[in-house]
Write a protein that holds these residues in place. Sequence first.
Motif, PDB file in Angstrom:
ATOM      1  N   ALA A 121      46.639  52.526  45.907  1.00 34.98           N
ATOM      2  CA  ALA A 121      47.748  52.037  45.085  1.00 34.98           C
ATOM      3  C   ALA A 121      48.294  50.733  45.650  1.00 34.98           C
ATOM      4  O   ALA A 121      48.540  49.775  44.909  1.00 34.98           O
ATOM      5  N   LYS A 122      48.483  50.681  46.954  1.00 30.88           N
ATOM      6  CA  LYS A 122      48.991  49.459  47.593  1.00 30.88           C
ATOM      7  C   LYS A 122      48.019  48.301  47.377  1.00 30.88           C
ATOM      8  O   LYS A 122      48.424  47.194  47.008  1.00 30.88           O
ATOM      9  N   ASN A 123      46.737  48.559  47.567  1.00 33.78           N
ATOM     10  CA  ASN A 123      45.732  47.511  47.352  1.00 33.78           C
ATOM     11  C   ASN A 123      45.683  47.071  45.894  1.00 33.78           C
ATOM     12  O   ASN A 123      45.493  45.888  45.601  1.00 33.78           O
ATOM     13  N   ALA A 124      45.883  48.015  44.990  1.00 34.07           N
ATOM     14  CA  ALA A 124      45.895  47.679  43.556  1.00 34.07           C
ATOM     15  C   ALA A 124      47.070  46.762  43.237  1.00 34.07           C
ATOM     16  O   ALA A 124      46.941  45.834  42.431  1.00 34.07           O
ATOM     17  N   VAL A 125      48.205  46.994  43.874  1.00 34.39           N
ATOM     18  CA  VAL A 125      49.366  46.126  43.663  1.00 34.39           C
ATOM     19  C   VAL A 125      49.072  44.726  44.207  1.00 34.39           C
ATOM     20  O   VAL A 125      49.367  43.725  43.553  1.00 34.39           O
ATOM     21  N   TYR A 126      48.478  44.655  45.391  1.00 36.16           N
ATOM     22  CA  TYR A 126      48.101  43.339  45.941  1.00 36.16           C
ATOM     23  C   TYR A 126      47.152  42.618  44.987  1.00 36.16           C
ATOM     24  O   TYR A 126      47.320  41.429  44.710  1.00 36.16           O
ATOM     25  N   ASN A 127      46.162  43.347  44.503  1.00 34.30           N
ATOM     26  CA  ASN A 127      45.207  42.740  43.574  1.00 34.30           C
ATOM     27  C   ASN A 127      45.887  42.305  42.282  1.00 34.30           C
ATOM     28  O   ASN A 127      45.577  41.246  41.729  1.00 34.30           O
ATOM     29  N   HIS A 128      46.818  43.120  41.819  1.00 35.37           N
ATOM     30  CA  HIS A 128      47.554  42.802  40.591  1.00 35.37           C
ATOM     31  C   HIS A 128      48.326  41.493  40.757  1.00 35.37           C
ATOM     32  O   HIS A 128      48.243  40.601  39.918  1.00 35.37           O
ATOM     33  N   TYR A 129      49.075  41.388  41.849  1.00 38.96           N
ATOM     34  CA  TYR A 129      49.860  40.172  42.073  1.00 38.96           C
ATOM     35  C   TYR A 129      48.959  38.967  42.369  1.00 38.96           C
ATOM     36  O   TYR A 129      49.243  37.850  41.962  1.00 38.96           O
ATOM     37  N   SER A 130      47.863  39.222  43.049  1.00 35.62           N
ATOM     38  CA  SER A 130      46.911  38.143  43.305  1.00 35.62           C
ATOM     39  C   SER A 130      46.334  37.627  41.992  1.00 35.62           C
ATOM     40  O   SER A 130      46.223  36.413  41.777  1.00 35.62           O
ATOM     41  N   HIS A 131      46.002  38.553  41.102  1.00 29.91           N
ATOM     42  CA  HIS A 131      45.474  38.166  39.789  1.00 29.91           C
ATOM     43  C   HIS A 131      46.521  37.385  38.996  1.00 29.91           C
ATOM     44  O   HIS A 131      46.202  36.381  38.351  1.00 29.91           O
ATOM     45  N   LEU A 132      47.782  37.853  39.048  1.00 31.92           N
ATOM     46  CA  LEU A 132      48.851  37.135  38.341  1.00 31.92           C
ATOM     47  C   LEU A 132      49.022  35.726  38.892  1.00 31.92           C
ATOM     48  O   LEU A 132      49.222  34.776  38.136  1.00 31.92           O
ATOM     49  N   LEU A 133      48.942  35.591  40.214  1.00 34.62           N
ATOM     50  CA  LEU A 133      49.076  34.279  40.834  1.00 34.62           C
ATOM     51  C   LEU A 133      47.938  33.360  40.413  1.00 34.62           C
ATOM     52  O   LEU A 133      48.161  32.190  40.075  1.00 34.62           O
ATOM     53  N   ILE A 134      46.735  33.883  40.401  1.00 32.29           N
ATOM     54  CA  ILE A 134      45.575  33.098  39.966  1.00 32.29           C
ATOM     55  C   ILE A 134      45.752  32.674  38.515  1.00 32.29           C
ATOM     56  O   ILE A 134      45.512  31.521  38.146  1.00 32.29           O
ATOM     57  N   LYS A 135      46.216  33.607  37.687  1.00 31.80           N
ATOM     58  CA  LYS A 135      46.425  33.315  36.270  1.00 31.80           C
ATOM     59  C   LYS A 135      47.499  32.235  36.096  1.00 31.80           C
ATOM     60  O   LYS A 135      47.321  31.299  35.309  1.00 31.80           O
ATOM     61  N   GLU A 136      48.599  32.349  36.832  1.00 28.73           N
ATOM     62  CA  GLU A 136      49.667  31.345  36.745  1.00 28.73           C
ATOM     63  C   GLU A 136      49.170  29.979  37.212  1.00 28.73           C
ATOM     64  O   GLU A 136      49.486  28.959  36.597  1.00 28.73           O
ATOM     65  N   ASN A 137      48.395  29.972  38.297  1.00 30.54           N
ATOM     66  CA  ASN A 137      47.834  28.702  38.784  1.00 30.54           C
ATOM     67  C   ASN A 137      46.899  28.093  37.751  1.00 30.54           C
ATOM     68  O   ASN A 137      46.910  26.878  37.540  1.00 30.54           O
ATOM     69  N   TYR A 138      46.092  28.923  37.121  1.00 28.27           N
ATOM     70  CA  TYR A 138      45.171  28.434  36.097  1.00 28.27           C
ATOM     71  C   TYR A 138      45.950  27.828  34.927  1.00 28.27           C
ATOM     72  O   TYR A 138      45.618  26.752  34.446  1.00 28.27           O
ATOM     73  N   ILE A 139      46.998  28.534  34.495  1.00 26.67           N
ATOM     74  CA  ILE A 139      47.816  28.033  33.389  1.00 26.67           C
ATOM     75  C   ILE A 139      48.457  26.703  33.776  1.00 26.67           C
ATOM     76  O   ILE A 139      48.484  25.763  32.977  1.00 26.67           O
ATOM     77  N   GLU A 140      48.951  26.612  34.994  1.00 27.30           N
ATOM     78  CA  GLU A 140      49.585  25.369  35.466  1.00 27.30           C
ATOM     79  C   GLU A 140      48.567  24.228  35.518  1.00 27.30           C
ATOM     80  O   GLU A 140      48.861  23.111  35.103  1.00 27.30           O
TER      81      GLU A 140
END
Length: 184
Positions: free
Chosen positions: A78-97
């Motif tokens: 669960a903890k790793n899934a949260v890290y992956n989730h936030y990492s994915h969101l960060l990548i997505k935000e960077n891509y959008i930017e």
Amino acid sequence: MDRGIEEKYLKELVKGSRKAFEAIYMIYAPRVEYFLRGLLKNDLEAEDITQDIFYKVWSNHETIAQVDSFKSYLFRMAKNAVYNHYSHLLIKENYIEIQKNIQPYEDLVEEKIYAEDLELLIIMSIEKMPPQRKKIFKMSRLENLSNDEIATLLNISKRTVESHISQALADLRKLLVLYVITFL
């Protein structure tokens, strides 16, 4: 949950027992989801990630026998899934930017290409004008001479100069209308 019952369910799970999986799911899924809700502050994402975690448990049920503490294993997932989730969101935000920054550049490049095409079209149109009109238009627009100066230099009337410039501009307007209709 009693350690002995948990071990029994896990042994059955390793063998592929759906009933054992369902029992483990019923016991641990609410706890994992509650834990994820606290971290994510989003009920739907917590529910989705919980489902993903238990899908992985079922998909890898043969390897569960190697786990020392199933509860720790689940919460680490669960903890790793949260890290992956936030990492994915960060990548997505960077891509959008990045896309926001690239888009204006692409627009500028496209506009520059259109401008170059249009300039070439205008030059070609000027070159196709009758010799006198072409000469007068170039003197007016490229050499920045006044109508009086052109008339004096070419020994023609100012009215003739104005007529040639008006006709040249009319020809260019027609060209621009065709260009706009065709390319934009």
